[in-house]
Design an enzyme around this catalytic site. Structure first.
Site, PDB file in Angstrom:
ATOM      1  N   ALA A  52       0.822  -1.212   0.000  1.00 22.79           N
ATOM      2  CA  ALA A  52       0.000   0.000   0.000  1.00 22.79           C
ATOM      3  C   ALA A  52       0.854   1.259   0.000  1.00 22.79           C
ATOM      4  O   ALA A  52       0.571   2.217  -0.725  1.00 22.79           O
ATOM      5  CB  ALA A  52      -0.934  -0.006   1.212  1.00 22.79           C
ATOM      6  N   CYS A 173       3.429   7.710  11.021  1.00 23.91           N
ATOM      7  CA  CYS A 173       2.348   8.522  10.457  1.00 23.91           C
ATOM      8  C   CYS A 173       1.725   9.455  11.489  1.00 23.91           C
ATOM      9  O   CYS A 173       1.486  10.642  11.212  1.00 23.91           O
ATOM     10  CB  CYS A 173       1.282   7.620   9.853  1.00 23.91           C
ATOM     11  SG  CYS A 173       0.719   6.297  10.961  1.00 23.91           S
ATOM     12  N   HIS A 284      -6.094   9.337   8.977  1.00 23.61           N
ATOM     13  CA  HIS A 284      -6.015   9.352  10.435  1.00 23.61           C
ATOM     14  C   HIS A 284      -6.489  10.718  10.947  1.00 23.61           C
ATOM     15  O   HIS A 284      -6.382  11.725  10.249  1.00 23.61           O
ATOM     16  CB  HIS A 284      -4.573   9.156  10.912  1.00 23.61           C
ATOM     17  CG  HIS A 284      -3.947   7.872  10.465  1.00 23.61           C
ATOM     18  ND1 HIS A 284      -4.658   6.779  10.036  1.00 23.61           N
ATOM     19  CD2 HIS A 284      -2.631   7.503  10.400  1.00 23.61           C
ATOM     20  CE1 HIS A 284      -3.825   5.797   9.730  1.00 23.61           C
ATOM     21  NE2 HIS A 284      -2.592   6.219   9.934  1.00 23.61           N
TER      22      HIS A 284
END
Length: 353
Positions: A52, A173, A284
């Site tokens: 991904a 992240c 997120h």
């Protein structure tokens, strides 16, 4: 809080992007020839291209028209031989070996920490600048941990085309989203304490987690198959699936603590985090509560969309506490900033990315 809807990721056609096979050639970027293909530009390798994040690397390279003279698509032996079309050219995925980096100027790694530890130093020794997305080198004191919009000076002395290799670590992240929002404020008043709650999508766990979430939403009342996560993911919330450490925090939460201190070069800043996995495909979200050494009131009252991220324009903010987008840079968006009602030198902010 700003909401990013990604309904397109619930379509089976889109998931073909992440699960190519030898009989198909999924288009992973615009097929028109772009100006990014240039003879004088650096050569690039993408390690873990079938995952991904590897696919996202290609998407970003295409979106930004990043110049390159050649590109290698590298993955495991199992994935070698797969075909991709990128910017109008067909490529065959090659097996990752020590010889893969001959003549490569920049290598983007996202194939897991063990692969990075094995092949990252090999690439550096061959003169390649390695940008590693894993956690393998993040806390190595000899490796810069970089968010380009936050601490580009950490890469001082690293330059493409010199024949001198280097390692650059990419933060987690949740750290990137948090510090993109908090750093402009930290520079003006110094953050003493930060409380972060994260709400993390399936994309952070990879393509297999995204597929599992989609399948679980289509069961029609049948018991879910749980392979990536220990419990049902669809229509559910649970603590981040990272291992829990002896101090009671999980690894994801401690990454925010340690990485923030390294990037800000401030071992005294107090950080606590709670990380939750939420059943959405991408994007997120974070709630960030900051306590400062100095007052920020004058600055906050003048906050605008561009001021927050250092742009020259001054866009007026309708008012503190309003649910408006007050800052945006790349894929990170700050949706609101509120003066804390309990801390005289505190702010609460929300960010997505």
């Amino acid at each position: 809080m700003a909401t990013i809807t990604q309904n397109s990721f619930l379509s089976s056609n889109h998931l073909q992007l992440f699960k190519p096979n030898s009989k198909t050639k999924p288009i992973i970027a615009p097929t028109s020839v772009r100006m990014s293909l240039q003879e004088t530009a650096p050569s690039i390798a993408v390690v873990g291209v079938t995952g991904a994040v590897g696919q996202e690397f290609l998407s970003v390279l295409s979106d930004r028209d990043f110049p390159y003279r050649s590109i290698k698509m590298l993955a495991s032996k199992r994935s070698s031989g797969k075909q991709y079309t990128f910017q109008g050219h067909d490529y065959t995925v090659e097996e990752l070996t020590e010889e893969s980096f001959d003549g490569v100027d920049i290598a983007l790694f996202s194939a897991g920490g063990s692969i990075s530890k094995q092949f990252g130093p090999v690439a550096v020794n061959k003169g390649t600048i390695v940008v590693d997305n894993s956690s393998a080198f993040r806390m190595d004191e000899n490796v810069p941990l970089v968010i380009p919009e936050v601490n580009p000076d950490a890469m001082k002395g690293i330059k493409v085309g010199t024949g001198k290799g280097a390692l650059i670590a990419n933060p987690n992240c949740s750290t990137i989203i948090c510090l993109m929002a908090a750093t402009p404020l930290h520079r003006r008043a110094k953050v003493l304490r930060m409380v972060v709650s994260t709400y993390q999508a399936a994309s952070g766990a990879g393509a297999a987690a995204m597929e599992e979430l989609e399948l679980q939403t289509r069961l029609g009342g049948k018991p879910p198959t749980c392979q990536i996560f220990k419990q049902q993911y669809a229509f559910n919330l649970f603590s981040h699936n990272a291992p829990v450490l002896e101090n009671g925090y999980n690894e994801e939460e401690m990454k925010l603590v340690k990485e923030t201190r390294k990037i800000w070069n401030d071992m005294d800043v107090k950080v606590t985090a709670t990380c939750i996995r939420v059943p959405v495909m991408r994007a997120h979200a974070e709630s960030i509560n900051l306590q400062f050494e100095d007052s920020l009131m004058r600055f906050v009252q003048k906050l605008g969309k561009c001021i927050l991220f250092g742009c020259p324009e001054n866009v007026e903010n309708p008012g503190i506490g309003c649910e408006v987008v007050v800052g945006e840079c790349g894929s990170t968006r700050v949706s609101s900033i509120q003066v804390s009602v309990t801390l005289g030198l505190g702010l609460a902010t929300e960010a997505t990315g």
